[in-house]
Every structure is written in structure tokens, then in C-alpha cells.
Motif scaffolding. Structure first.
Motif, PDB file in Angstrom:
ATOM      1  N   ARG A   1       2.775 108.638  22.925  1.00 18.02           N
ATOM      2  CA  ARG A   1       2.944 107.485  23.814  1.00 18.02           C
ATOM      3  C   ARG A   1       4.365 107.525  24.345  1.00 18.02           C
ATOM      4  NH1 ARG A   1      -1.567 107.888  23.114  1.00 18.02           N
ATOM      5  NH2 ARG A   1      -3.144 106.339  22.564  1.00 18.02           N
TER       6      ARG A   1
ATOM      7  N   SER B   1       2.695 104.429  28.251  1.00 15.56           N
ATOM      8  CA  SER B   1       1.780 105.386  28.866  1.00 15.56           C
ATOM      9  C   SER B   1       1.353 106.450  27.858  1.00 15.56           C
ATOM     10  CB  SER B   1       2.422 106.046  30.089  1.00 15.56           C
ATOM     11  OG  SER B   1       3.617 106.688  29.736  1.00 15.56           O
ATOM     12  N   THR B   2       0.325 107.192  28.224  1.00 14.97           N
ATOM     13  CA  THR B   2      -0.179 108.296  27.406  1.00 14.97           C
ATOM     14  C   THR B   2       0.119 109.604  28.144  1.00 14.97           C
ATOM     15  OG1 THR B   2      -2.362 108.434  28.437  1.00 14.97           O
ATOM     16  CG2 THR B   2      -2.096 106.793  26.676  1.00 14.97           C
TER      17      THR B   2
ATOM     18  N   THR C   1      -1.754 109.136  31.508  1.00 12.78           N
ATOM     19  CA  THR C   1      -1.517 107.973  32.367  1.00 12.78           C
ATOM     20  C   THR C   1      -0.035 107.918  32.711  1.00 12.78           C
ATOM     21  OG1 THR C   1      -1.107 106.463  30.516  1.00 12.78           O
ATOM     22  CG2 THR C   1      -3.384 106.617  31.323  1.00 12.78           C
ATOM     23  N   ARG C   2       0.294 107.135  33.742  1.00 16.83           N
ATOM     24  CA  ARG C   2       1.702 106.970  34.123  1.00 16.83           C
ATOM     25  C   ARG C   2       1.878 105.671  34.892  1.00 16.83           C
ATOM     26  NH1 ARG C   2       1.882 108.671  39.596  1.00 16.83           N
ATOM     27  NH2 ARG C   2       0.099 109.972  40.059  1.00 16.83           N
TER      28      ARG C   2
ATOM     29  N   CYS D   1       2.794 102.793  33.961  1.00 22.73           N
ATOM     30  CA  CYS D   1       2.159 101.662  33.290  1.00 22.73           C
ATOM     31  C   CYS D   1       3.073 100.439  33.333  1.00 22.73           C
ATOM     32  CB  CYS D   1       1.836 102.014  31.842  1.00 22.73           C
ATOM     33  SG  CYS D   1       0.610 103.339  31.700  1.00 22.73           S
TER      34      CYS D   1
ATOM     35  N   GLN E   1      -2.341  95.598  30.667  1.00 22.56           N
ATOM     36  CA  GLN E   1      -1.550  96.722  31.157  1.00 22.56           C
ATOM     37  C   GLN E   1      -2.283  97.444  32.271  1.00 22.56           C
ATOM     38  OE1 GLN E   1       1.346  99.262  28.909  1.00 22.56           O
ATOM     39  NE2 GLN E   1      -0.389 100.660  28.879  1.00 22.56           N
TER      40      GLN E   1
ATOM     41  N   CYS F   1      -2.179 100.908  34.648  1.00 23.83           N
ATOM     42  CA  CYS F   1      -1.637 102.274  34.690  1.00 23.83           C
ATOM     43  C   CYS F   1      -2.337 103.091  35.766  1.00 23.83           C
ATOM     44  CB  CYS F   1      -1.880 102.999  33.358  1.00 23.83           C
ATOM     45  SG  CYS F   1      -1.127 102.265  31.919  1.00 23.83           S
TER      46      CYS F   1
ATOM     47  N   ASP G   1      -4.291 106.330  36.354  1.00 20.17           N
ATOM     48  CA  ASP G   1      -5.115 107.144  35.465  1.00 20.17           C
ATOM     49  C   ASP G   1      -4.993 108.634  35.782  1.00 20.17           C
ATOM     50  OD1 ASP G   1      -6.873 107.724  33.453  1.00 20.17           O
ATOM     51  OD2 ASP G   1      -8.670 107.181  34.571  1.00 20.17           O
TER      52      ASP G   1
ATOM     53  N   ARG H   1      -5.638 103.301  39.777  1.00 15.55           N
ATOM     54  CA  ARG H   1      -4.973 102.403  38.835  1.00 15.55           C
ATOM     55  C   ARG H   1      -6.069 101.653  38.073  1.00 15.55           C
ATOM     56  NH1 ARG H   1      -0.130 100.499  37.389  1.00 15.55           N
ATOM     57  NH2 ARG H   1       1.017 101.824  38.826  1.00 15.55           N
TER      58      ARG H   1
END
Length: 140
Positions: free
Chosen positions: A54, A62-63, A66-67, A69, A85, A87, A89, A97
């Protein structure tokens, strides 16, 4: 000769502690966490799988996929935040988003638990020097 040898020994001895200095930003943002990379507490910072990573940037978590966020706090009870939240995708490039409701429990500035759809995972902050090379630039 003795002075040169002593200098070399001091450099060799102390270089690792100099390299481990964490110069990342101080805790802050929506959760008062230290910005940077967090890894599932059951994993090692040096070789985490993407699913265990994370990134907290002060605005959201974010992961690897994802960004951008952005967390909107819906409620806060003690150390537990209920957030919505949003983000993008996609880790990079175009992507839609999406929104997701989450609970974030902040244990301290370096540790949090994230609960999504009833499943909780605890993450800890990883200093940049402990991360694999491919994650170091992403952490800054």
C-alpha cells in the motif's frame, strides 16, 4: 598507514547506518500516517508481493493497481476512520475512477489496518532503504 586503515574501518563500519537514514516526510495528511510504502505485516519489506503493498501519500491509500486515491472521511471514532475512497483503477495509464467504503484503524504513525468488505489487513511502514529497488522510486 594506520590513519588510512582506521579511516577505511570507520567508513565500512558506519556506512550502513548512514545509508539507513530515513529522510521521507513526517506523518500527516488525512490519517496522520508517515507518507510512503506500507507492507502487510506478515510480509518482508524487502520482497513484498504486489497484493501486500500500500502507498500512503497523505490524501489516500493506493495499491499496486490503483493511483490518485483520495479519501473523504465520513466519520471518525477514536483511531478508526470510516472513509469513502476514490481511486483511478490503473497503476499507470488511463483507467476509470471508482469509489469504495473502507475502515482505516491507525495504531500509530507507522501502522494501520484497512478493512474492506469485512476483510482486515494490517500494514506497517517500510523505510525506503528496506524496499526492493523497483519500489524505491515509487516510495519517494
Amino acid at each position: 598507514m594506520k590513519r588510512t586503515l582506521l579511516s577505511c574501518l570507520l567508513i565500512a563500519c558506519c556506512a550502513s547506518s548512514w545509508a539507513s537514514v530515513d529522510t521521507s516526510p513526517k506523518p500527516g495528511g488525512v490519517y496522520r500516517l508517515k507518507p510512503g510504502i506500507y507492507v502487510d505485516t506478515s510480509m518482508d519489506c524487502g520482497s513484498p508481493p504486489n497484493a501486500a503493498i500500500r502507498r500512503y501519500d497523505g490524501k489516500g491509500i493506493s495499491t499496486a493497481h490503483t493511483r490518485a486515491c483520495r479519501a473523504k472521511v465520513l466519520s471518525k471514532k477514536g483511531k478508526v476512520y470510516t472513509v469513502r475512497q476514490s481511486c483511478i483503477d490503473a497503476g499507470s495509464g488511463p483507467g476509470p475512477r471508482f469509489d469504495q467504503t473502507q475502515k482505516i484503524r491507525v495504531a500509530d504513525a507507522l501502522t494501520f489496518s484497512q478493512t474492506i468488505r469485512g476483510h482486515s489487513t494490517t500494514y506497517r511502514y517500510c523505510p525506503v532503504y528496506q524496499l526492493p529497488k523497483d519500489l524505491r522510486a515509487y516510495a519517494r
